[in-house]
Design an enzyme around this catalytic site. Structure first.
Site, mmCIF file in Angstrom:
data_model
loop_
_atom_site.group_PDB
_atom_site.id
_atom_site.type_symbol
_atom_site.label_atom_id
_atom_site.label_comp_id
_atom_site.label_asym_id
_atom_site.label_seq_id
_atom_site.Cartn_x
_atom_site.Cartn_y
_atom_site.Cartn_z
ATOM 1 N N GLU A 65 0.911 -1.141 0.000
ATOM 2 C CA GLU A 65 0.000 0.000 0.000
ATOM 3 C C GLU A 65 0.947 1.186 0.000
ATOM 4 O OE1 GLU A 65 -4.169 0.024 1.644
ATOM 5 O OE2 GLU A 65 -3.161 -1.268 3.094
ATOM 6 N N HIS A 123 -6.828 4.067 -2.402
ATOM 7 C CA HIS A 123 -6.466 5.258 -1.622
ATOM 8 C C HIS A 123 -6.428 6.445 -2.570
ATOM 9 C CE1 HIS A 123 -5.602 3.551 2.349
ATOM 10 N NE2 HIS A 123 -5.237 2.469 1.688
ATOM 11 N N HIS A 126 -9.220 -2.810 -1.608
ATOM 12 C CA HIS A 126 -10.369 -2.737 -0.687
ATOM 13 C C HIS A 126 -11.470 -1.814 -1.214
ATOM 14 C CE1 HIS A 126 -8.115 0.725 0.804
ATOM 15 N NE2 HIS A 126 -7.334 0.009 1.597
ATOM 16 N N ASP A 141 -7.584 -7.620 5.071
ATOM 17 C CA ASP A 141 -6.986 -6.332 5.450
ATOM 18 C C ASP A 141 -6.680 -6.363 6.946
ATOM 19 O OD1 ASP A 141 -5.923 -3.802 5.254
ATOM 20 O OD2 ASP A 141 -7.851 -2.763 5.104
#
Length: 396
Positions: A123, A205, A226, A284
């Site tokens: 990430e 994100h 996600h 996650d």
């Protein structure tokens, strides 16, 4: 040679019940009808779970120490997880290099009772600051080549985007996937470069518009991180990133299946839109995964508390889940209402196909005997890796 007789076998296209499964060495060698009163009657045998987005479990964190990845691998089999992708938070280059070396070591020398470690999922540092969630602002930066004056206040100091890319280049085989925001300056060039080097790119994100997200997909991104979390909501006039990835069959989406990150109704709608063949159910999970409510731990030096729904920073920011893969499977069946066949697809088959792992993720002759045995309550009774029973729970 191991023979499992009487269980319900979740095959790629059907459930064979009762079934008979024969393992010779580390591979499945025979599948066929079983006997009604076989010793495995009442149990389910599925492909071992593969978690493509997990930061930690039972107090261990990928970035916590050089031994973090190996410690997580040792714990995964109790949850039916046979392969996993260690996942990072955005971090400085030195921390990223430590994780990469830990992944390399764990991939090279796997203890017999540990899950298989796959190349890491970053990430990454290349996120939209407004959609960073619990990711540290000070670790974010713009992609290489972006003008420095476009950087948001408070983002990375002490290192550059090129430093991050340098770590990725130096540890190419240890890093599989990068999450990034396609609307950032020079992000499309970075996507094309990463894909050309054999990495996968996942959109997330991000505050991307529909057009910006589509540009990221055209540049080579084939995953979404996600889904619904840390991206603008889907609306009927501004579909945004969510609309782009739901609308494109080239994209496989991650879905956190705890019922809190995404409401069960929305999970059900997303699965219908993408079909199970394009959904990867993930945890996650943070270091608090598997721990009791109220447990405390740290991420990047910040305190995190395990609550009933998930894991939260002290300021109330949602940091990640407390899920493990056995609960992901159970939630898909019991909370979302999918069949065990589709749940197995979203917890193993899609992951293996997306990662190019043709030797696992399905129950079929000739494939690795990476398997999980569940009882009628979807609790793990046994986990096998390479034909060896590496975890057994005889309770029940």
């Amino acid at each position: 040679m191991l023979i499992f007789d009487g269980a319900s076998l979740v095959l790629p296209d059907r459930v064979l019940s009762p079934g008979r499964l024969v393992i010779d060495g580390d591979h499945i060698v025979e599948i066929g009808p079983g006997t009604e009163d076989g010793p495995m009657a009442g149990l389910w045998i599925l492909p071992g779970f593969i978690d493509v987005h997990v930061h930690g479990v039972l107090g261990h964190d990928v970035q916590g120490s050089p031994g973090g990845v190996a410690a997580i691998a040792a714990q995964m089999p109790r949850f039916g997880c046979t392969s996993f992708t260690p996942t990072t938070f955005a971090c400085p280059p030195a921390t990223l290099a430590m994780v990469a070396k830990s992944v390399e070591a764990a991939m090279e020398a796997r203890p017999a009772d540990a899950a298989r470690v796959l190349p890491a999922h970053l990430e990454s540092n290349f996120m939209a600051p407004d959609y960073r969630g619990a990711q540290p602002l000070t670790a974010l930066c713009l992609p290489p080549g972006a003008p420095a004056d476009l950087a948001a206040p408070g983002t990375a100091t002490g290192f550059t985007a090129q430093d991050i890319v340098g770590v990725i280049t130096a540890h190419r085989d240890a890093i599989g996937t990068l999450t990034l925001a396609p609307e950032l300056p020079e992000a499309l060039a970075l996507i094309r470069d990463l894909v050309s080097r054999g990495h996968a790119v996942s959109l997330g994100h991000s505050g991307a518009t529909l057009e910006e997200a589509r540009a990221g997909i055209e540049a080579g991104a084939r995953r979404a991180t996600h889904l619904f979390n840390r991206m603008p909501p889907l609306t009927h006039r501004a579909p945004g990133l969510i609309g782009a990835v739901l609308d494109d069959d080239r994209v496989t989406v991650e879905l956190v299946c705890d019922g809190y990150h995404v409401h069960p109704v929305v999970m059900r709608a997303a699965i219908r839109a993408k079909r199970p063949e394009r959904v990867m159910a993930i945890t996650d999970g943070l270091a608090g995964a598997g721990l009791a409510e109220g447990a405390r731990f740290e991420v990047d030096g910040r305190a995190v508390t395990v609550r009933a729904q998930a894991c939260f920073l002290d300021d109330g920011t949602l940091a990640g889940s407390r899920l493990t893969m056995d609960r992901v499977f159970a939630n898909l069946v019991e909370m979302v209402g999918v069949t065990p066949l589709d749940a197995a697809m979203m917890t193993a088959n899609v992951q293996a196909r997306t990662l190019g792992l043709s030797d696992r993720g399905r129950i079929a002759e000739g494939l690795l005997a990476d398997l999980v045995v569940l009882d009628a309550n979807w609790c793990v009774r046994q986990t096998l890796i390479g034909g060896a029973v590496v975890y057994a729970n005889d309770a029940g």
